[in-house]
Enzyme design. Sequence first.
Site, PDB file in Angstrom:
ATOM      1  N   LYS A  13       0.824  -1.219   0.000  1.00 12.90           N
ATOM      2  CA  LYS A  13       0.000   0.000   0.000  1.00 12.90           C
ATOM      3  C   LYS A  13       0.851   1.259   0.000  1.00 12.90           C
ATOM      4  CE  LYS A  13      -0.722   0.041   5.043  1.00 12.90           C
ATOM      5  NZ  LYS A  13       0.013   1.268   5.350  1.00 12.90           N
ATOM      6  N   ARG A  88      -5.607   3.535  12.004  1.00 16.29           N
ATOM      7  CA  ARG A  88      -5.224   2.139  12.180  1.00 16.29           C
ATOM      8  C   ARG A  88      -6.302   1.338  12.897  1.00 16.29           C
ATOM      9  NH1 ARG A  88       0.121   0.934  11.169  1.00 16.29           N
ATOM     10  NH2 ARG A  88       1.527   2.711  10.907  1.00 16.29           N
ATOM     11  N   ARG A 123      12.998 -11.695   1.757  1.00 14.14           N
ATOM     12  CA  ARG A 123      13.897 -10.566   1.521  1.00 14.14           C
ATOM     13  C   ARG A 123      15.291 -10.860   2.097  1.00 14.14           C
ATOM     14  NH1 ARG A 123       9.901  -5.862   3.837  1.00 14.14           N
ATOM     15  NH2 ARG A 123       8.445  -5.745   2.073  1.00 14.14           N
ATOM     16  N   ARG A 156      16.794  -9.149   7.790  1.00 14.43           N
ATOM     17  CA  ARG A 156      16.535  -8.140   8.809  1.00 14.43           C
ATOM     18  C   ARG A 156      15.587  -8.705   9.861  1.00 14.43           C
ATOM     19  NH1 ARG A 156      14.461  -3.028   5.487  1.00 14.43           N
ATOM     20  NH2 ARG A 156      12.899  -4.611   5.021  1.00 14.43           N
ATOM     21  N   ARG A 167       3.095  -9.198  13.203  1.00 16.62           N
ATOM     22  CA  ARG A 167       2.582  -7.980  12.567  1.00 16.62           C
ATOM     23  C   ARG A 167       1.239  -8.250  11.879  1.00 16.62           C
ATOM     24  NH1 ARG A 167       7.058  -5.822   8.707  1.00 16.62           N
ATOM     25  NH2 ARG A 167       5.621  -4.065   8.503  1.00 16.62           N
TER      26      ARG A 167
END
Length: 218
Positions: A13, A88, A123, A156, A167
């Site tokens: 987004k 949120r 990633r 990471r 999350r």
Amino acid sequence: MNIIFLGAPGAGKGTQAENVSEKLNIPNISTGALFREAVAAKTDTGLKAKEYMDNGGLVPDGITVNILKERLAKPDCENGFILDGFPRTVPQAEYLEESGVVIDLVIDIYVPDDKIIERISGRRVCPMCGASYHIIYKPSHRGNICGRCESRLIIRDDDKPEVVFSRLETYHGQTEPLIDFYKNKGVLETVIGQEEVDDTSKLTFEVIQNFNAKTKIE
């Protein structure tokens, strides 16, 4: 046009918000940047926010919305704005509505959880030169070694599967209810996130064009 972008972490987004901001020449506003600007400018609401931030607390919704309204009053928002990262929660959306901020369109970038986990946990970054890779979509030609500086690639902390799961749980519990909230307001449109960013962008702009055409007819 006043737009809100919704979507789970890793759905893309933020990228779509930036693309629309550039295309429509309207500001893309994030609450994080707003807090920093308000604190630096030493506005009344900025100083109030700083008290909470310095103590490690969350800035109350009322102060956040007041800081947002200060930002929306600036000339560059006359033709519209994009909110990325706020609201949120449903209470924040209700506070925003009660404060008189009008939202024309809410775009939800939808990507299934399994795809998001694949995207984020795949990633890899180089700790030395900062090069970014993905084990599926953009692998280094040298495997776990950076193709640019030959350092070993790392994952990471934010990209580790257990963090991604956490999350996503937070998103589903706190932010996802906004989808029904704005659907009931008649302003929600859903874009299915594609493998290629450009394909998602095409669908996003089609939603905006359809909204503009519908608005002109009405």
